[in-house]
Every structure is written in C-alpha cells, then in structure tokens.
Write a protein that holds these residues in place. Structure first.
Motif, PDB file in Angstrom:
ATOM      1  N   SER A   1      -6.660 -18.444   6.526  1.00  0.00           N
ATOM      2  CA  SER A   1      -7.535 -18.081   5.732  1.00  0.00           C
ATOM      3  C   SER A   1      -7.982 -16.395   5.756  1.00  0.00           C
ATOM      4  CB  SER A   1      -8.905 -18.902   5.940  1.00  0.00           C
ATOM      5  OG  SER A   1      -9.800 -18.512   4.858  1.00  0.00           O
ATOM      6  N   LEU A   2      -8.164 -15.837   7.007  1.00  0.00           N
ATOM      7  CA  LEU A   2      -8.655 -14.427   7.106  1.00  0.00           C
ATOM      8  C   LEU A   2      -7.358 -13.571   6.449  1.00  0.00           C
ATOM      9  CD1 LEU A   2     -10.602 -12.252   7.958  1.00  0.00           C
ATOM     10  CD2 LEU A   2      -9.387 -12.270  10.304  1.00  0.00           C
ATOM     11  N   LEU A   3      -6.194 -13.872   6.984  1.00  0.00           N
ATOM     12  CA  LEU A   3      -4.851 -12.996   6.557  1.00  0.00           C
ATOM     13  C   LEU A   3      -4.979 -13.134   4.927  1.00  0.00           C
ATOM     14  CD1 LEU A   3      -2.256 -13.973   9.121  1.00  0.00           C
ATOM     15  CD2 LEU A   3      -3.506 -11.637   8.720  1.00  0.00           C
ATOM     16  N   ASN A   4      -5.195 -14.351   4.624  1.00  0.00           N
ATOM     17  CA  ASN A   4      -4.871 -14.741   2.974  1.00  0.00           C
ATOM     18  C   ASN A   4      -6.015 -14.053   2.182  1.00  0.00           C
ATOM     19  OD1 ASN A   4      -3.427 -15.980   0.850  1.00  0.00           O
ATOM     20  ND2 ASN A   4      -5.304 -17.111   0.569  1.00  0.00           N
ATOM     21  N   THR A   5      -7.155 -14.073   2.708  1.00  0.00           N
ATOM     22  CA  THR A   5      -8.267 -13.264   2.150  1.00  0.00           C
ATOM     23  C   THR A   5      -8.036 -11.815   1.976  1.00  0.00           C
ATOM     24  OG1 THR A   5      -9.938 -15.021   2.645  1.00  0.00           O
ATOM     25  CG2 THR A   5     -10.749 -12.807   2.147  1.00  0.00           C
ATOM     26  N   LEU A   6      -7.697 -11.210   3.131  1.00  0.00           N
ATOM     27  CA  LEU A   6      -7.483  -9.694   3.392  1.00  0.00           C
ATOM     28  C   LEU A   6      -6.274  -9.365   2.605  1.00  0.00           C
ATOM     29  CD1 LEU A   6      -8.470  -8.982   7.067  1.00  0.00           C
ATOM     30  CD2 LEU A   6      -9.630  -8.430   4.908  1.00  0.00           C
ATOM     31  N   SER A   7      -5.337 -10.116   2.543  1.00  0.00           N
ATOM     32  CA  SER A   7      -4.035  -9.815   1.718  1.00  0.00           C
ATOM     33  C   SER A   7      -4.352  -9.504   0.070  1.00  0.00           C
ATOM     34  CB  SER A   7      -2.954 -10.793   2.071  1.00  0.00           C
ATOM     35  OG  SER A   7      -3.255 -12.083   1.206  1.00  0.00           O
ATOM     36  N   ARG A   8      -5.513 -10.025  -0.187  1.00  0.00           N
ATOM     37  CA  ARG A   8      -5.707  -9.995  -1.652  1.00  0.00           C
ATOM     38  C   ARG A   8      -6.568  -8.796  -2.146  1.00  0.00           C
ATOM     39  NH1 ARG A   8      -4.236 -14.694  -3.881  1.00  0.00           N
ATOM     40  NH2 ARG A   8      -3.833 -16.487  -2.356  1.00  0.00           N
ATOM     41  N   GLN A   9      -6.643  -7.822  -1.188  1.00  0.00           N
ATOM     42  CA  GLN A   9      -7.548  -6.680  -1.408  1.00  0.00           C
ATOM     43  C   GLN A   9      -6.457  -5.823  -2.283  1.00  0.00           C
ATOM     44  OE1 GLN A   9     -10.084  -5.358   2.232  1.00  0.00           O
ATOM     45  NE2 GLN A   9      -7.935  -5.493   2.904  1.00  0.00           N
ATOM     46  N   HIS A  10      -7.248  -4.780  -3.038  1.00  0.00           N
ATOM     47  CA  HIS A  10      -6.452  -4.103  -3.778  1.00  0.00           C
ATOM     48  C   HIS A  10      -7.089  -2.519  -3.886  1.00  0.00           C
ATOM     49  CE1 HIS A  10      -9.840  -4.477  -6.864  1.00  0.00           C
ATOM     50  NE2 HIS A  10      -9.990  -5.477  -6.486  1.00  0.00           N
TER      51      HIS A  10
ATOM     52  N   ARG B   1     -19.054   5.594   7.772  1.00  0.00           N
ATOM     53  CA  ARG B   1     -19.585   4.310   8.183  1.00  0.00           C
ATOM     54  C   ARG B   1     -19.063   3.222   7.857  1.00  0.00           C
ATOM     55  NH1 ARG B   1     -24.786   4.941   4.854  1.00  0.00           N
ATOM     56  NH2 ARG B   1     -23.051   5.651   3.474  1.00  0.00           N
ATOM     57  N   GLY B   2     -17.973   3.176   6.890  1.00  0.00           N
ATOM     58  CA  GLY B   2     -17.286   1.928   6.487  1.00  0.00           C
ATOM     59  C   GLY B   2     -16.111   1.550   7.378  1.00  0.00           C
ATOM     60  N   ILE B   3     -15.681   0.644   8.050  1.00  0.00           N
ATOM     61  CA  ILE B   3     -14.658   0.188   8.567  1.00  0.00           C
ATOM     62  C   ILE B   3     -13.947  -0.910   8.028  1.00  0.00           C
ATOM     63  CG2 ILE B   3     -13.555  -0.792  10.849  1.00  0.00           C
ATOM     64  CD1 ILE B   3     -16.038   0.670  12.117  1.00  0.00           C
ATOM     65  N   TYR B   4     -12.714  -0.664   7.506  1.00  0.00           N
ATOM     66  CA  TYR B   4     -11.929  -1.699   6.665  1.00  0.00           C
ATOM     67  C   TYR B   4     -10.930  -2.237   7.256  1.00  0.00           C
ATOM     68  CZ  TYR B   4     -14.935  -0.104   2.780  1.00  0.00           C
ATOM     69  OH  TYR B   4     -16.016   0.071   2.321  1.00  0.00           O
ATOM     70  N   THR B   5     -10.179  -3.331   7.021  1.00  0.00           N
ATOM     71  CA  THR B   5      -9.273  -4.031   7.574  1.00  0.00           C
ATOM     72  C   THR B   5      -8.271  -4.413   6.465  1.00  0.00           C
ATOM     73  OG1 THR B   5     -10.791  -5.018   9.200  1.00  0.00           O
ATOM     74  CG2 THR B   5      -8.571  -6.030   9.156  1.00  0.00           C
ATOM     75  N   ASP B   6      -6.880  -4.009   7.015  1.00  0.00           N
ATOM     76  CA  ASP B   6      -5.688  -4.314   6.274  1.00  0.00           C
ATOM     77  C   ASP B   6      -4.912  -5.217   7.085  1.00  0.00           C
ATOM     78  OD1 ASP B   6      -6.428  -3.135   3.821  1.00  0.00           O
ATOM     79  OD2 ASP B   6      -5.081  -1.115   4.747  1.00  0.00           O
ATOM     80  N   VAL B   7      -4.169  -5.972   6.322  1.00  0.00           N
ATOM     81  CA  VAL B   7      -2.936  -6.749   6.664  1.00  0.00           C
ATOM     82  C   VAL B   7      -1.953  -6.073   7.045  1.00  0.00           C
ATOM     83  CG1 VAL B   7      -1.651  -9.105   6.327  1.00  0.00           C
ATOM     84  CG2 VAL B   7      -3.822  -8.850   5.445  1.00  0.00           C
ATOM     85  N   THR B   8      -1.179  -5.921   8.450  1.00  0.00           N
ATOM     86  CA  THR B   8      -0.044  -5.299   8.717  1.00  0.00           C
ATOM     87  C   THR B   8       1.131  -5.719   7.702  1.00  0.00           C
ATOM     88  OG1 THR B   8       0.616  -6.497  10.587  1.00  0.00           O
ATOM     89  CG2 THR B   8      -1.060  -4.407  10.806  1.00  0.00           C
ATOM     90  N   PRO B   9       2.259  -5.056   7.713  1.00  0.00           N
ATOM     91  CA  PRO B   9       3.334  -5.818   7.150  1.00  0.00           C
ATOM     92  C   PRO B   9       3.830  -6.941   7.936  1.00  0.00           C
ATOM     93  CG  PRO B   9       3.886  -3.399   7.425  1.00  0.00           C
ATOM     94  CD  PRO B   9       2.481  -3.705   8.070  1.00  0.00           C
ATOM     95  N   GLU B  10       3.657  -6.791   9.460  1.00  0.00           N
ATOM     96  CA  GLU B  10       3.915  -8.229  10.225  1.00  0.00           C
ATOM     97  C   GLU B  10       2.940  -9.266   9.608  1.00  0.00           C
ATOM     98  OE1 GLU B  10       3.326  -5.034  11.311  1.00  0.00           O
ATOM     99  OE2 GLU B  10       5.296  -4.522  12.113  1.00  0.00           O
ATOM    100  N   GLY B  11       1.660  -8.959   9.621  1.00  0.00           N
ATOM    101  CA  GLY B  11       0.897  -9.942   9.100  1.00  0.00           C
ATOM    102  C   GLY B  11       1.162 -10.572   7.966  1.00  0.00           C
ATOM    103  N   LEU B  12       1.658  -9.713   6.800  1.00  0.00           N
ATOM    104  CA  LEU B  12       2.158 -10.145   5.574  1.00  0.00           C
ATOM    105  C   LEU B  12       3.311 -11.292   5.636  1.00  0.00           C
ATOM    106  CD1 LEU B  12       1.470  -6.987   3.232  1.00  0.00           C
ATOM    107  CD2 LEU B  12       0.160  -9.162   3.163  1.00  0.00           C
TER     108      LEU B  12
END
Length: 174
Positions: A45-54, A100-111
């Motif tokens: 669910s976390l990977l799926n949610t973060l993969s939808r960032q744009h 102050r902002g920390i963001y998270t991306d899915v890596t190519p391995e995660g995708l």
C-alpha cells in the motif's frame, strides 16, 4: 437507544460484517503478497501510494498525508518508510525549496517490485471478494463495493523526478 434497540443491534451486526470482510480480504492478500513478493499489505500500500506522486503542484506527499493514505499513525508510517528504505525500495530527500520538508520516492527497484506484485494484489482482492460473496452475511457488502464502481485493478505508477517543486501535497490521496 438501549442496548437491545434493533437499530443499534443492526448497526453492530453491520460493523461486525464489515470488519470480518476486511480481515478476510487483508489476510488473503497478505499471504499471497508475502509468499510471492516478500511484501506485507502495508508495504504494498505504501509503495503504491508513493508511486502515484507527480511533478505537478501538490504532487509530493507529506508524511502525514502518506500516513492517512495507508491508514497508519505517522510514527508507524515513518518506521515502515525506514524499513523499505533499508531494503532499497524507497529513498528520502530534502525538498530543495523548503529544507524543512522531507519527501519519499519509490526507487526503480521499488517500482519494479510493485509492478511484479500488482497482479498478485489485484487477483487476491478479486478472489477474496468472490469468496466473500458466497457468504450471505458478507454478500451485501461485496455488492456495495462492486456498485461503488471502484476499479479493482490499479493504474500504472508514475515515477517522480527528484528536483520537482515541493509544494505541499493535496489534501487527499486516491
């Protein structure tokens, strides 16, 4: 309302059925995701949610928004992000426009893992709903899910480029 009020009893029975349906579905998906891909339902669910960032305005999610989307506390979400980061499936970075902002991306391995796991998740969800539909107590809930018109298959993910604007993300995640 009293404890024997028929409306209260019906509400309690409905809640019990909904809880049972959720538990059965999550348990079924969990077994198949773990066996096939080494992922928990929450990790998927976390990977799926973060993969939808744009890259557009509000495209990057803040940790609270991620937590809300995956139905976890912020601290549990942070621990989950850390575990997936340790596995090389996620990366964190400071927002270049707001330190102050920390963001998270899915890596190519995660995708890649998400893409391999998506058919398993979708098939497990369909199977669990089909099984639940055979239970007279759960069948009305399954029909309600089907009538809601929510597609069971997930849309393909979109990778997010790192240097994009880090404006606060939109209120809800779908």
């Amino acid at each position: 309302m009293t404890a024997t009020d028929p409306a209260l009893t019906a509400l309690a029975q409905g809640w019990s059925a909904l809880s049972l349906l959720h538990g059965q579905i999550e348990s079924h998906i969990e077994r198949l995701l773990q066996a096939g891909h080494g992922l928990s339902v929450r990790e998927y669910s976390l990977l799926n949610t973060l993969s939808r960032q744009h890259d557009g305005d509000g495209g990057h999610l803040q940790m609270k928004q991620v937590a809300d989307a995956v139905v976890l506390s912020q601290s549990a979400t942070t621990r989950l992000v850390s575990r997936l980061e340790d596995r090389g499936l996620l990366s964190r970075y400071l927002c270049p426009t707001d330190r102050r902002g920390i963001y998270t991306d899915v890596t190519p391995e995660g995708l890649a893992l998400l893409e391999r796991a998506r058919p398993t998740n979708d098939a497990a969800l369909r199977d669990a709903l089909a099984e639940a539909a055979r239970n007279p107590a759960l069948a009305p809930l399954v029909r309600a899910i089907e009538e809601a018109g929510v597609p069971l298959a997930s849309a393909p993910p979109s990778a997010v480029a790192r240097g994009a604007a880090c404006a606060p993300a939109a209120e809800a995640v779908s």
